[in-house]
Design a protein around this motif. Structure first.
Motif, PDB file in Angstrom:
ATOM      1  N   GLU A   1      16.427   5.187  -7.096  1.00  0.00           N
ATOM      2  CA  GLU A   1      16.124   4.068  -6.222  1.00  0.00           C
ATOM      3  C   GLU A   1      16.923   4.525  -4.703  1.00  0.00           C
ATOM      4  OE1 GLU A   1      15.078   0.373  -8.934  1.00  0.00           O
ATOM      5  OE2 GLU A   1      16.953   0.465  -8.074  1.00  0.00           O
ATOM      6  N   ASN A   2      17.940   5.139  -4.963  1.00  0.00           N
ATOM      7  CA  ASN A   2      18.983   5.390  -3.961  1.00  0.00           C
ATOM      8  C   ASN A   2      18.890   6.828  -3.389  1.00  0.00           C
ATOM      9  OD1 ASN A   2      19.954   2.578  -3.497  1.00  0.00           O
ATOM     10  ND2 ASN A   2      20.960   2.891  -5.323  1.00  0.00           N
ATOM     11  N   LYS A   3      18.740   6.921  -1.999  1.00  0.00           N
ATOM     12  CA  LYS A   3      18.797   8.397  -1.670  1.00  0.00           C
ATOM     13  C   LYS A   3      19.825   8.478  -0.690  1.00  0.00           C
ATOM     14  CE  LYS A   3      14.616   9.209  -3.239  1.00  0.00           C
ATOM     15  NZ  LYS A   3      14.332   7.858  -3.916  1.00  0.00           N
ATOM     16  N   GLU A   4      20.369   9.709  -0.498  1.00  0.00           N
ATOM     17  CA  GLU A   4      21.260  10.096   0.461  1.00  0.00           C
ATOM     18  C   GLU A   4      21.076  11.179   1.154  1.00  0.00           C
ATOM     19  OE1 GLU A   4      24.983  10.638  -2.076  1.00  0.00           O
ATOM     20  OE2 GLU A   4      24.619   8.798  -3.368  1.00  0.00           O
ATOM     21  N   THR A   5      21.991  11.447   2.093  1.00  0.00           N
ATOM     22  CA  THR A   5      21.816  12.439   3.169  1.00  0.00           C
ATOM     23  C   THR A   5      23.070  13.580   2.734  1.00  0.00           C
ATOM     24  OG1 THR A   5      21.034  11.004   4.870  1.00  0.00           O
ATOM     25  CG2 THR A   5      22.118  13.212   5.584  1.00  0.00           C
ATOM     26  N   TYR A   6      22.416  15.001   2.789  1.00  0.00           N
ATOM     27  CA  TYR A   6      23.583  16.243   2.280  1.00  0.00           C
ATOM     28  C   TYR A   6      23.334  16.919   3.384  1.00  0.00           C
ATOM     29  CZ  TYR A   6      23.444  14.150  -2.324  1.00  0.00           C
ATOM     30  OH  TYR A   6      23.568  13.387  -3.525  1.00  0.00           O
ATOM     31  N   LEU A   7      24.723  17.671   3.797  1.00  0.00           N
ATOM     32  CA  LEU A   7      25.177  18.523   4.763  1.00  0.00           C
ATOM     33  C   LEU A   7      24.832  19.861   3.901  1.00  0.00           C
ATOM     34  CD1 LEU A   7      28.037  17.355   6.650  1.00  0.00           C
ATOM     35  CD2 LEU A   7      25.702  17.385   7.590  1.00  0.00           C
ATOM     36  N   LYS A   8      24.199  21.048   4.386  1.00  0.00           N
ATOM     37  CA  LYS A   8      24.064  22.068   4.092  1.00  0.00           C
ATOM     38  C   LYS A   8      24.572  23.111   4.765  1.00  0.00           C
ATOM     39  CE  LYS A   8      19.560  21.792   3.361  1.00  0.00           C
ATOM     40  NZ  LYS A   8      18.245  22.000   2.717  1.00  0.00           N
ATOM     41  N   VAL A   9      25.612  24.060   4.563  1.00  0.00           N
ATOM     42  CA  VAL A   9      26.303  25.067   5.471  1.00  0.00           C
ATOM     43  C   VAL A   9      25.845  26.507   5.143  1.00  0.00           C
ATOM     44  CG1 VAL A   9      28.618  25.938   6.085  1.00  0.00           C
ATOM     45  CG2 VAL A   9      28.143  23.619   5.549  1.00  0.00           C
ATOM     46  N   TYR A  10      25.275  27.223   6.307  1.00  0.00           N
ATOM     47  CA  TYR A  10      24.781  28.432   5.964  1.00  0.00           C
ATOM     48  C   TYR A  10      25.842  29.604   6.567  1.00  0.00           C
ATOM     49  CZ  TYR A  10      20.523  25.886   4.408  1.00  0.00           C
ATOM     50  OH  TYR A  10      19.744  25.123   3.819  1.00  0.00           O
TER      51      TYR A  10
ATOM     52  N   ASP B   1      26.154  32.445   9.225  1.00  0.00           N
ATOM     53  CA  ASP B   1      25.272  33.122  10.316  1.00  0.00           C
ATOM     54  C   ASP B   1      26.201  34.130  10.849  1.00  0.00           C
ATOM     55  OD1 ASP B   1      23.316  33.314  11.895  1.00  0.00           O
ATOM     56  OD2 ASP B   1      23.395  31.115  12.705  1.00  0.00           O
ATOM     57  N   THR B   2      25.524  34.745  11.655  1.00  0.00           N
ATOM     58  CA  THR B   2      25.960  35.878  12.448  1.00  0.00           C
ATOM     59  C   THR B   2      27.468  35.424  13.109  1.00  0.00           C
ATOM     60  OG1 THR B   2      24.098  36.997  12.864  1.00  0.00           O
ATOM     61  CG2 THR B   2      25.915  37.740  14.068  1.00  0.00           C
ATOM     62  N   GLY B   3      28.549  35.915  12.841  1.00  0.00           N
ATOM     63  CA  GLY B   3      29.915  35.596  13.270  1.00  0.00           C
ATOM     64  C   GLY B   3      30.276  34.186  13.023  1.00  0.00           C
ATOM     65  N   GLY B   4      29.799  33.343  12.165  1.00  0.00           N
ATOM     66  CA  GLY B   4      30.064  32.201  11.721  1.00  0.00           C
ATOM     67  C   GLY B   4      29.210  31.397  10.833  1.00  0.00           C
ATOM     68  N   PHE B   5      29.064  30.213  11.055  1.00  0.00           N
ATOM     69  CA  PHE B   5      28.431  29.396  10.069  1.00  0.00           C
ATOM     70  C   PHE B   5      27.279  28.548  10.879  1.00  0.00           C
ATOM     71  CE2 PHE B   5      31.947  30.460   7.903  1.00  0.00           C
ATOM     72  CZ  PHE B   5      31.546  30.923   6.736  1.00  0.00           C
ATOM     73  N   THR B   6      26.312  28.131  10.165  1.00  0.00           N
ATOM     74  CA  THR B   6      25.165  27.143  10.730  1.00  0.00           C
ATOM     75  C   THR B   6      25.065  25.960   9.675  1.00  0.00           C
ATOM     76  OG1 THR B   6      23.611  28.680  11.467  1.00  0.00           O
ATOM     77  CG2 THR B   6      22.697  26.484  11.108  1.00  0.00           C
ATOM     78  N   VAL B   7      25.259  24.623  10.221  1.00  0.00           N
ATOM     79  CA  VAL B   7      25.103  23.274   9.636  1.00  0.00           C
ATOM     80  C   VAL B   7      23.795  22.711   9.601  1.00  0.00           C
ATOM     81  CG1 VAL B   7      26.107  21.255   9.122  1.00  0.00           C
ATOM     82  CG2 VAL B   7      27.656  23.233   9.725  1.00  0.00           C
ATOM     83  N   ASP B   8      23.329  22.356   8.502  1.00  0.00           N
ATOM     84  CA  ASP B   8      22.031  21.715   8.655  1.00  0.00           C
ATOM     85  C   ASP B   8      22.265  20.451   7.626  1.00  0.00           C
ATOM     86  OD1 ASP B   8      19.272  20.902   9.073  1.00  0.00           O
ATOM     87  OD2 ASP B   8      18.768  22.967   8.356  1.00  0.00           O
TER      88      ASP B   8
END
Length: 351
Positions: free
Chosen positions: A135-144, A146-153
């Motif tokens: 019944e309950n949904k949540e929001t999750y961060l995903k870290v990838y 990337d060239t020279g660092g990271f991307t957060v989605d």
């Protein structure tokens, strides 16, 4: 206790159930979920079964007139006996849940119906029909990377596999009694909405085993001491705590419960003993839940009740006195000059 070291997920169907009182609909899938990914199967097993590892209360499905009229019993039996009709039965279970989802506080969500093999309860490895609702949904961060660092989605409306909202496991044993059943219900949005999962959808009754005999007796005794004794006897809170401590000591030290032995050792006073027996009898009649005068004591039930048995004497907002032993070493009095109550505590040394 439920364990699933050797268990496997054979089939699972997913449907969506809305709230009909809010004019929401239900949506049925056309076929069971494809389980081609082994990791997905393991994650689903973790999500569905891990919350039941600490389950100690066992129930039965029931119906007031005829067990065959219990809808979940009917379709669980169909799945056990005709596994090829699994998905059809899952659709009927989803429709039935929708029919009882008629309180505005009940959240919509996904309904999962699964068939498991070799889930163990009380030493038996059995087939299991599992019914779960998220019944309950949540929001999750995903870290990838990337060239020279990271991307957060991020991902919205995702399910936390460590938080099962509602679930039930129906074991293929004790069919004549309504099967062995363990249940999870962690979302109670008000009392009226809370009853729909256990009472209206599943229609459960507690199994009258040693766990529940022990648990019920300790609950009845606690209510008797904290609620009933004041009507018939003048007792201080310290004396009540002593009675609770003595009862807990009895259940921890004994392997079996004997009503006459318990009342004689713990209560002592003949009038209070008779009052407790009457209080216990009234409970049994009101809840149609007989408790034997003799039964094997369940250690798990004692541990559960110990958490709610309070040995704390709260004095205004200034002091808490924990009473674990002889209540004769604490005396209550009244100071006329201060117009206040006081307790005098005797001890040999500080620790």
């Amino acid at each position: 206790m439920v364990t699933f070291f050797d268990a496997s997920l054979e089939s699972i169907s997913v449907h969506h159930v809305g709230n009909q009182s809010l004019n929401e609909l239900y949506a049925l899938s056309k076929q069971p979920l494809a389980l081609k990914d082994e990791l997905l199967s393991k994650l689903l097993m973790q999500y569905f079964l891990t919350p039941f590892e600490k389950s100690t209360e066992v129930y039965h499905l029931m119906h007031p007139s005829d067990l065959e009229l219990n809808t979940i019993y009917h379709f669980a039996t169909q799945i056990f006996e005709e596994p090829d009709k699994f998905h059809d039965a899952s659709e009927q279970i989803a429709k039935f849940l929708y029919n009882v989802t008629n309180h505005p506080n009940i959240k919509p969500g996904e309904l999962y119906v699964g068939l498991f093999k070799d889930v163990q309860i009380e030493g038996n490895q059995l087939d299991v029909v599992g019914i779960f609702k998220s019944e309950n949904k949540e929001t999750y961060l995903k870290v990838y990377p990337d060239t020279g660092g990271f991307t957060v989605d991020y991902e919205e409306n995702a399910i936390n596999i460590n938080k099962l909202d509602k679930g039930v496991l129906i074991f293929s044993i004790e069919k004549e009694n309504g099967y062995k059943v363990v249940v999870i219900d962690k979302n109670n949005s008000g009392q009226d909405a809370a009853v729909y999962w256990k009472d209206q959808f599943l229609q459960l009754k507690i199994r009258n085993d040693s766990f529940n005999q022990t648990n019920n007796t300790l609950s009845i005794y606690k209510n008797f001491v904290t609620q009933k004794l004041d009507d018939e006897f003048e007792m201080s809170k310290a004396d009540k705590i002593d009675l609770l401590n003595r009862s807990m000591k009895y259940f921890k030290e004994k392997e079996t419960f004997d009503l006459d032995e318990f009342t004689g050792e713990v209560i002592g006073n003949p009038e209070a003993i008779q009052s407790f027996k009457s209080f216990k009898s009234n409970y049994e009649q009101e809840f149609d839940s007989p408790i034997n005068d003799n039964f094997e004591i369940s250690g798990n039930a004692v541990k559960k009740q110990q958490r709610v048995y309070k040995s704390v004497l709260k004095l205004d907002k200034n002091f808490h006195i924990y009473i674990h032993g002889d209540n004769k070493l604490i005396e209550k009095g009244f100071d006329d000059d201060r117009a206040m109550n006081y307790y005098k505590v005797y001890f040999k040394e500080e620790q």
